[in-house]
Enzyme design. Sequence first.
Site, PDB file in Angstrom:
ATOM      1  N   GLY A  68       5.625  -1.988   6.854  1.00  0.00           N
ATOM      2  CA  GLY A  68       7.063  -2.345   7.419  1.00  0.00           C
ATOM      3  C   GLY A  68       7.839  -1.565   7.627  1.00  0.00           C
ATOM      4  O   GLY A  68       7.509  -0.685   8.086  1.00  0.00           O
ATOM      5  N   GLU A  69       8.812  -2.496   8.413  1.00  0.00           N
ATOM      6  CA  GLU A  69       9.913  -1.484   9.359  1.00  0.00           C
ATOM      7  C   GLU A  69      11.082  -1.471   8.237  1.00  0.00           C
ATOM      8  O   GLU A  69      11.666  -2.458   7.841  1.00  0.00           O
ATOM      9  CB  GLU A  69      11.093  -1.970  10.339  1.00  0.00           C
ATOM     10  CG  GLU A  69      11.929  -1.644  11.307  1.00  0.00           C
ATOM     11  CD  GLU A  69      12.217  -0.710  11.551  1.00  0.00           C
ATOM     12  OE1 GLU A  69      12.532   0.198  11.281  1.00  0.00           O
ATOM     13  OE2 GLU A  69      10.978  -0.193  12.309  1.00  0.00           O
TER      14      GLU A  69
ATOM     15  N   CYS B 240      -1.079  -2.576  15.624  1.00  0.00           N
ATOM     16  CA  CYS B 240      -0.688  -2.582  13.921  1.00  0.00           C
ATOM     17  C   CYS B 240      -1.337  -3.063  12.961  1.00  0.00           C
ATOM     18  O   CYS B 240      -0.801  -4.697  13.227  1.00  0.00           O
ATOM     19  CB  CYS B 240       0.976  -2.177  13.552  1.00  0.00           C
ATOM     20  SG  CYS B 240       1.261  -2.072  12.213  1.00  0.00           S
TER      21      CYS B 240
ATOM     22  N   CYS C 274       2.698   8.163   1.781  1.00  0.00           N
ATOM     23  CA  CYS C 274       3.906   7.388   2.749  1.00  0.00           C
ATOM     24  C   CYS C 274       3.679   5.762   2.031  1.00  0.00           C
ATOM     25  O   CYS C 274       3.282   5.358   0.963  1.00  0.00           O
ATOM     26  CB  CYS C 274       2.504   7.398   3.522  1.00  0.00           C
ATOM     27  SG  CYS C 274       2.326   5.735   5.243  1.00  0.00           S
TER      28      CYS C 274
ATOM     29  N   CYS D 266       3.196  -5.688  16.474  1.00  0.00           N
ATOM     30  CA  CYS D 266       3.197  -4.714  16.957  1.00  0.00           C
ATOM     31  C   CYS D 266       0.989  -5.126  16.895  1.00  0.00           C
ATOM     32  O   CYS D 266       0.953  -4.681  16.324  1.00  0.00           O
ATOM     33  CB  CYS D 266       3.088  -2.752  17.214  1.00  0.00           C
ATOM     34  SG  CYS D 266       5.045  -2.551  17.563  1.00  0.00           S
TER      35      CYS D 266
ATOM     36  N   ASN E 100      -6.197   4.917  14.545  1.00  0.00           N
ATOM     37  CA  ASN E 100      -7.316   4.498  13.319  1.00  0.00           C
ATOM     38  C   ASN E 100      -7.588   2.953  14.050  1.00  0.00           C
ATOM     39  O   ASN E 100      -6.754   2.451  13.522  1.00  0.00           O
ATOM     40  CB  ASN E 100      -6.696   5.424  12.155  1.00  0.00           C
ATOM     41  CG  ASN E 100      -8.083   4.601  10.857  1.00  0.00           C
ATOM     42  OD1 ASN E 100      -9.190   4.163  11.340  1.00  0.00           O
ATOM     43  ND2 ASN E 100      -7.197   5.215  10.052  1.00  0.00           N
TER      44      ASN E 100
ATOM     45  N   SER F 136       9.171   5.616  16.339  1.00  0.00           N
ATOM     46  CA  SER F 136       7.469   5.665  16.826  1.00  0.00           C
ATOM     47  C   SER F 136       7.726   4.574  18.450  1.00  0.00           C
ATOM     48  O   SER F 136       8.230   3.252  18.921  1.00  0.00           O
ATOM     49  CB  SER F 136       7.189   3.924  16.337  1.00  0.00           C
ATOM     50  OG  SER F 136       7.091   4.957  15.228  1.00  0.00           O
ATOM     51  N   LEU F 137       7.312   5.094  19.543  1.00  0.00           N
ATOM     52  CA  LEU F 137       7.819   4.902  20.671  1.00  0.00           C
ATOM     53  C   LEU F 137       6.331   4.546  21.892  1.00  0.00           C
ATOM     54  O   LEU F 137       7.010   3.865  22.428  1.00  0.00           O
ATOM     55  CB  LEU F 137       8.035   6.503  21.657  1.00  0.00           C
ATOM     56  CG  LEU F 137       9.094   6.515  22.794  1.00  0.00           C
ATOM     57  CD1 LEU F 137      10.178   5.662  22.458  1.00  0.00           C
ATOM     58  CD2 LEU F 137       9.614   7.213  23.713  1.00  0.00           C
ATOM     59  N   HIS F 138       5.340   5.231  21.705  1.00  0.00           N
ATOM     60  CA  HIS F 138       3.881   5.108  21.967  1.00  0.00           C
ATOM     61  C   HIS F 138       3.948   4.790  23.491  1.00  0.00           C
ATOM     62  O   HIS F 138       2.892   4.263  23.799  1.00  0.00           O
ATOM     63  CB  HIS F 138       3.907   3.787  21.200  1.00  0.00           C
ATOM     64  CG  HIS F 138       3.689   3.666  19.552  1.00  0.00           C
ATOM     65  ND1 HIS F 138       3.415   4.788  18.858  1.00  0.00           N
ATOM     66  CD2 HIS F 138       4.102   2.626  19.126  1.00  0.00           C
ATOM     67  CE1 HIS F 138       3.297   4.751  17.842  1.00  0.00           C
ATOM     68  NE2 HIS F 138       4.093   3.091  17.270  1.00  0.00           N
TER      69      HIS F 138
ATOM     70  N   SER G 102      11.133   6.154   9.354  1.00  0.00           N
ATOM     71  CA  SER G 102       9.976   6.252  11.074  1.00  0.00           C
ATOM     72  C   SER G 102      10.915   4.341  10.997  1.00  0.00           C
ATOM     73  O   SER G 102      11.287   3.484  10.184  1.00  0.00           O
ATOM     74  CB  SER G 102       8.791   5.835  10.808  1.00  0.00           C
ATOM     75  OG  SER G 102       8.456   5.613  11.827  1.00  0.00           O
TER      76      SER G 102
ATOM     77  N   CYS H 106       5.277  -6.542   7.979  1.00  0.00           N
ATOM     78  CA  CYS H 106       6.156  -6.306   8.810  1.00  0.00           C
ATOM     79  C   CYS H 106       6.293  -7.159   9.967  1.00  0.00           C
ATOM     80  O   CYS H 106       5.283  -8.430  10.661  1.00  0.00           O
ATOM     81  CB  CYS H 106       5.540  -4.984   9.307  1.00  0.00           C
ATOM     82  SG  CYS H 106       7.000  -4.614  10.704  1.00  0.00           S
TER      83      CYS H 106
ATOM     84  N   CYS I 157      -2.471   1.700   7.913  1.00  0.00           N
ATOM     85  CA  CYS I 157      -1.707   1.177   7.496  1.00  0.00           C
ATOM     86  C   CYS I 157      -1.548  -0.304   7.805  1.00  0.00           C
ATOM     87  O   CYS I 157      -2.277  -1.084   8.374  1.00  0.00           O
ATOM     88  CB  CYS I 157       0.284   0.879   8.366  1.00  0.00           C
ATOM     89  SG  CYS I 157       1.440   0.063   6.777  1.00  0.00           S
TER      90      CYS I 157
ATOM     91  N   GLU J 177       0.976  -1.568  -0.164  1.00  0.00           N
ATOM     92  CA  GLU J 177       0.209  -0.590   0.197  1.00  0.00           C
ATOM     93  C   GLU J 177       0.837   1.770   0.158  1.00  0.00           C
ATOM     94  O   GLU J 177       2.015   1.487   0.690  1.00  0.00           O
ATOM     95  CB  GLU J 177      -0.912  -0.091   1.485  1.00  0.00           C
ATOM     96  CG  GLU J 177      -1.594  -1.342   1.691  1.00  0.00           C
ATOM     97  CD  GLU J 177      -2.337  -1.255   2.981  1.00  0.00           C
ATOM     98  OE1 GLU J 177      -2.292  -0.390   3.938  1.00  0.00           O
ATOM     99  OE2 GLU J 177      -2.911  -1.971   3.173  1.00  0.00           O
TER     100      GLU J 177
END
Length: 369
Positions: free
Chosen positions: A182-183, A135, A121, A132, A318, A239-241, A216, A128, A361, A108
């Site tokens: 993906g990472e 996600c 994006c 997580c 989201n 991406s800490l979160h 990211s 991935c 994503c 995507e």
Amino acid sequence: MTKSLPLVFTAPRRALPPTHLADLDADARRAAVADAGQPAFRADQLARHYFGNLTRDAAEMTDLPANGRDALVTALLPELLTEVRSLACDDDTTRKTLWRAHDGTLIESVLMQYPDRVTLCVSSQAGCGMACPFCATGQSGLQRNLSTAEIVEQVRLAAKASRDGALGAPARLSNIVFMGMGEPLANYSRLLRAIRLIAAPAPHGLGISARSITVSTVGLVPAIRKLTEEGLQVRLAVSLHCPDDELRDSLVPVNQRWKIAEVLDAARGYADRTGRRVSIEYALIRDVNDQAWRADELGRILREALGQLVHVNLIPLNPTPGSQWDASPKPVEQEFVRRVRAAGVSCTVRDTRGQEIAAACGQLAAEGV
């Protein structure tokens, strides 16, 4: 509960896509053109069409001899991605596209128009491996790495679409964020080659400034340190979160390998080397990581680790279909912002886009075709 998946750092071995001009350096391009029975200088002509004119349509390449033109384009500019479907929303200023690669892999990309910029994006992997739980892509698992050319082709197609008025008035694609599937740093070598091609001036690249490219990561510390030595001016986003290791171990499983202090130390090294402010991505999840004390703690650790070289980008979650996770209420979000700012750290809420078109994503790919 969301199922627990293992961390996967090494992508499964899958058949590579056809070799493309964007996969090759200058010498290899000339050699490939010669192998196709054409003079080596045709490689530069192909590059001008692909990067400068944003086309792989042989009919538009009238400076190439008609005899052998189609075969040359097929050999050096094979079709890598075919559109499965596109969905638009936000008054046609957001367009999400699902692409199918040569092996049926689905990826995507999302094109977004703002008053002052057009942003894409980009995906760097299919699926991935970072697992997580909130996600959609993380829960789909890792299928494979994308090739350099597959990454660049997403950008080329978006630049062409934007130029041709896909979002309304014709506009130039100006910003790239590697925040798709993906990472990015888990596909390091191909990512770096793609960034250099995206940033190189036409006709050798797409001419998008490195300062307008954001990479990211969930916090792959060795790769962050490696990126620091590359001499690039891309922005680093982490991406800490959450600000505490106990919660992050479950929300971002890579934290079990590299703790928050290590991630922020690597981020500080990047900021010091580049002079660029690090973006801290924080998906705000109702009753999970949105407590007032976590806002205070986030502000404190970021101030200590990064000083003024940091900005917090709060992301209203989201939710994905069937997920246990939900976005925090607006009053909670506003209080979180206030507390982070009170600690002396810049903090804003990301403009939400594409909620009605499965813009989180991985959602569109998860729905299939």
